[in-house]
Design a protein around this motif. Sequence first.
Motif, short mmCIF file in Angstrom:
data_model
loop_
_atom_site.label_atom_id
_atom_site.label_comp_id
_atom_site.label_asym_id
_atom_site.label_seq_id
_atom_site.Cartn_x
_atom_site.Cartn_y
_atom_site.Cartn_z
N GLY A 84 151.12 66.10 56.71
CA GLY A 84 151.55 65.06 57.64
C GLY A 84 152.63 64.16 57.10
O GLY A 84 153.07 63.23 57.80
N VAL A 196 145.95 63.92 73.15
CA VAL A 196 146.30 63.11 71.99
C VAL A 196 146.72 61.73 72.47
O VAL A 196 147.09 61.53 73.63
CB VAL A 196 147.44 63.74 71.16
N ARG A 246 143.02 78.04 65.45
CA ARG A 246 142.31 76.85 64.95
C ARG A 246 141.88 77.05 63.50
O ARG A 246 142.00 76.13 62.67
CB ARG A 246 141.08 76.58 65.84
N HIS A 253 147.64 68.60 59.35
CA HIS A 253 147.51 67.21 59.78
C HIS A 253 147.17 67.08 61.28
O HIS A 253 147.42 67.98 62.08
CB HIS A 253 148.80 66.44 59.45
N ASP A 254 146.63 65.93 61.63
CA ASP A 254 146.39 65.60 63.04
C ASP A 254 147.72 65.39 63.74
O ASP A 254 148.70 64.96 63.11
CB ASP A 254 145.56 64.31 63.12
N PRO A 255 147.82 65.68 65.05
CA PRO A 255 146.73 66.11 65.94
C PRO A 255 146.73 67.62 66.20
O PRO A 255 146.41 68.04 67.31
CB PRO A 255 147.08 65.35 67.21
N GLY A 257 144.78 70.12 65.28
CA GLY A 257 143.50 70.65 65.72
C GLY A 257 143.16 70.22 67.14
O GLY A 257 142.64 71.02 67.94
N ALA A 258 143.43 68.95 67.47
CA ALA A 258 143.12 68.45 68.81
C ALA A 258 143.94 69.16 69.88
O ALA A 258 143.44 69.43 70.99
CB ALA A 258 143.37 66.94 68.86
N ASP A 261 142.39 72.58 70.38
CA ASP A 261 141.08 72.47 71.03
C ASP A 261 141.23 72.17 72.53
O ASP A 261 140.42 72.63 73.34
CB ASP A 261 140.25 71.36 70.39
#
Length: 390
Positions: A84, A196, A246, A253-255, A257-258, A261
């Motif tokens: 990130g 997000v 996934r 880093h985020d996001p 994975g979100a 998903d």
Amino acid sequence: MVLVVEQRKAVVIGGGIGGLAAACGLRAAGWEPVVYERSPELREVGAGLSVAPNAARALDWLGLGESLRAAAQPQGIGVKSRSGRWMVRLRETDLVGRYGAPMYAMHRAELHGLLVEAVGSDGVRCGHRAVGIDNHPDGATVRFETASGPTEVAADLVIAADGVHSRTRSALFPDHGGATYAGYVCWRGIAPAGAVTPRNHPMWTDTWGRGGRFGAAPLTGGRVFWYASAGGAEGSMAQVGLSDLRERFAGWHDPIGALLDASDPATLLRNDIYYLGDPLPEFAVGRVGLLGDAAHAVTPDIGQGACLAVEDAVVLAQSLARHSDPGAALRAYDRARRPRTQKLAALSGRSARVQQTGHPVAAALRDLAVRLTPRRVYLAAGAEALAWRP
């Protein structure tokens, strides 16, 4: 056999962004184009795309700039490490200050829809698959397969915008080797609004790891376009789905994975990436011209695929407006477009190798070089693509 003769009209092969932009430009030059699309209905399959400052100016010239700005999300661009950490960041104000416009992100279908509306449904014939083409001294004839049988269409000018694996290109240049595999596979998707938290400063972000990347760009309405890539053999990873991605990008880093998903598995797109690494000797033969990916396909690494196609449409229209002879206009178009687009196609292939490298030392050196390069150098380097004006 049905013979249709389009006198003083142009035939455009392909109803994608390049073909429809070409039709808009042809009309601006006083021609009456008809777009022939192989699909039974006119729709654009895809996720998101970038409209860089050069393409924004081209769309302005075509009269679509206001519509673009109403449908697209302006933003900056930047590169992160998988942890990130920012390696380089160019804000929207940086791009506007240097190039007069930001980077825009929009759903491919929305840009396609703007062009469809501009061309009009009466200017499109669906269900026509081009299977052959013949040049004549005063025009060209395209052979199509349709649900009702074979059809021939004769016109004064033919523009082929039939993609990276263009059948027209193969017919005009049978000895050409075709598109080059760039060495990686790309998946694309759209995360819905709410996936997000919105940012105060929208940013198109490309995250680099070893042998893979993940990119994301906010769209209007709170949606997010994302893409993921991995190096591999041509045709590999055909069964990789969202759950596999996934797992592959776990720990990034985020996001990231979100976004994965929240995306619908049914809308996931997967493509082997190709570009025209073997340059063509010309973009026009007789009364037939090539446009967009059919002429100079680039990899997504430089964000210029759709942008260059729209540029092509503008230059083609200008050439036709300046030359009464269509053959002379196509030769002028070729002279204007080939050096720029072939240089960028070669650059995209090199960029793919650098950005996709899986070697740990090479990747570490790449990231170090990116972090140490001043922002002003990145802005200046972008001029090769972004500074173009009609």
